[in-house]
Write a protein that holds these residues in place. Sequence first.
Motif, PDB file in Angstrom:
ATOM      1  N   LYS A  15      -0.061   7.643  -0.522  1.00 37.95           N
ATOM      2  CA  LYS A  15       1.047   7.099  -1.311  1.00 37.95           C
ATOM      3  C   LYS A  15       1.279   5.647  -0.909  1.00 37.95           C
ATOM      4  O   LYS A  15       1.011   5.242   0.225  1.00 37.95           O
ATOM      5  N   LEU A  16       1.779   4.867  -1.852  1.00 36.01           N
ATOM      6  CA  LEU A  16       2.067   3.456  -1.599  1.00 36.01           C
ATOM      7  C   LEU A  16       3.221   3.340  -0.617  1.00 36.01           C
ATOM      8  O   LEU A  16       4.271   3.932  -0.813  1.00 36.01           O
ATOM      9  N   ALA A  17       3.011   2.614   0.459  1.00 33.32           N
ATOM     10  CA  ALA A  17       4.053   2.428   1.470  1.00 33.32           C
ATOM     11  C   ALA A  17       4.614   1.009   1.432  1.00 33.32           C
ATOM     12  O   ALA A  17       5.821   0.820   1.475  1.00 33.32           O
ATOM     13  N   TYR A  18       3.733   0.003   1.358  1.00 36.22           N
ATOM     14  CA  TYR A  18       4.148  -1.395   1.372  1.00 36.22           C
ATOM     15  C   TYR A  18       3.271  -2.207   0.424  1.00 36.22           C
ATOM     16  O   TYR A  18       2.109  -1.882   0.214  1.00 36.22           O
ATOM     17  N   ALA A  19       3.837  -3.282  -0.100  1.00 33.93           N
ATOM     18  CA  ALA A  19       3.086  -4.232  -0.927  1.00 33.93           C
ATOM     19  C   ALA A  19       3.697  -5.613  -0.740  1.00 33.93           C
ATOM     20  O   ALA A  19       4.860  -5.746  -0.358  1.00 33.93           O
ATOM     21  N   ARG A  20       2.891  -6.628  -0.993  1.00 35.18           N
ATOM     22  CA  ARG A  20       3.366  -8.020  -0.959  1.00 35.18           C
ATOM     23  C   ARG A  20       2.440  -8.857  -1.821  1.00 35.18           C
ATOM     24  O   ARG A  20       1.269  -8.507  -2.013  1.00 35.18           O
ATOM     25  N   PRO A  21       2.942  -9.966  -2.367  1.00 33.16           N
ATOM     26  CA  PRO A  21       2.055 -10.887  -3.079  1.00 33.16           C
ATOM     27  C   PRO A  21       1.025 -11.457  -2.093  1.00 33.16           C
ATOM     28  O   PRO A  21       1.339 -11.691  -0.922  1.00 33.16           O
ATOM     29  N   TRP A  27       6.509  -7.972   3.722  1.00 31.86           N
ATOM     30  CA  TRP A  27       6.131  -6.759   3.003  1.00 31.86           C
ATOM     31  C   TRP A  27       7.360  -6.145   2.350  1.00 31.86           C
ATOM     32  O   TRP A  27       8.433  -6.143   2.923  1.00 31.86           O
ATOM     33  N   SER A  28       7.195  -5.564   1.178  1.00 33.41           N
ATOM     34  CA  SER A  28       8.239  -4.787   0.504  1.00 33.41           C
ATOM     35  C   SER A  28       7.911  -3.311   0.697  1.00 33.41           C
ATOM     36  O   SER A  28       6.788  -2.883   0.422  1.00 33.41           O
ATOM     37  N   ASP A  61      -1.367  -7.532  -1.786  1.00 30.70           N
ATOM     38  CA  ASP A  61      -1.904  -6.827  -0.629  1.00 30.70           C
ATOM     39  C   ASP A  61      -1.123  -5.510  -0.583  1.00 30.70           C
ATOM     40  O   ASP A  61       0.091  -5.504  -0.806  1.00 30.70           O
ATOM     41  N   VAL A  62      -1.803  -4.393  -0.333  1.00 32.37           N
ATOM     42  CA  VAL A  62      -1.143  -3.089  -0.355  1.00 32.37           C
ATOM     43  C   VAL A  62      -1.499  -2.262   0.880  1.00 32.37           C
ATOM     44  O   VAL A  62      -2.593  -2.391   1.421  1.00 32.37           O
ATOM     45  N   ILE A  63      -0.549  -1.437   1.304  1.00 33.00           N
ATOM     46  CA  ILE A  63      -0.769  -0.472   2.373  1.00 33.00           C
ATOM     47  C   ILE A  63      -0.376   0.900   1.831  1.00 33.00           C
ATOM     48  O   ILE A  63       0.736   1.092   1.353  1.00 33.00           O
ATOM     49  N   TYR A  64      -1.310   1.835   1.916  1.00 32.34           N
ATOM     50  CA  TYR A  64      -1.051   3.226   1.549  1.00 32.34           C
ATOM     51  C   TYR A  64      -1.117   4.064   2.816  1.00 32.34           C
ATOM     52  O   TYR A  64      -1.878   3.740   3.741  1.00 32.34           O
TER      53      TYR A  64
END
Length: 68
Positions: A15-21, A27-28, A61-64
């Motif tokens: 699942k998506l945990a964090y994202a940022r441009p 990070w959001s 940029d994404v962290i799952y």
Amino acid sequence: MTLAKKSTNPPANFKLAYARPCGQSEWSAFGTQARAAAYLERCAGIDPDVWLQYGAPGGRDVIYVRTR
């Protein structure tokens, strides 16, 4: 330097945990997360429960993280 997973989509059960441009430092978070984004970013290369991609589609940029 962190090793990032290279596939375009995270595996099933993540699942998506964090994202940022791309290029930003903040990070959001998506929902309540047990670990900080900086920690997940550092351990992504060795932890099979963390999937990180720099420059994902959409310019993010994404962290799952793996769901339990």
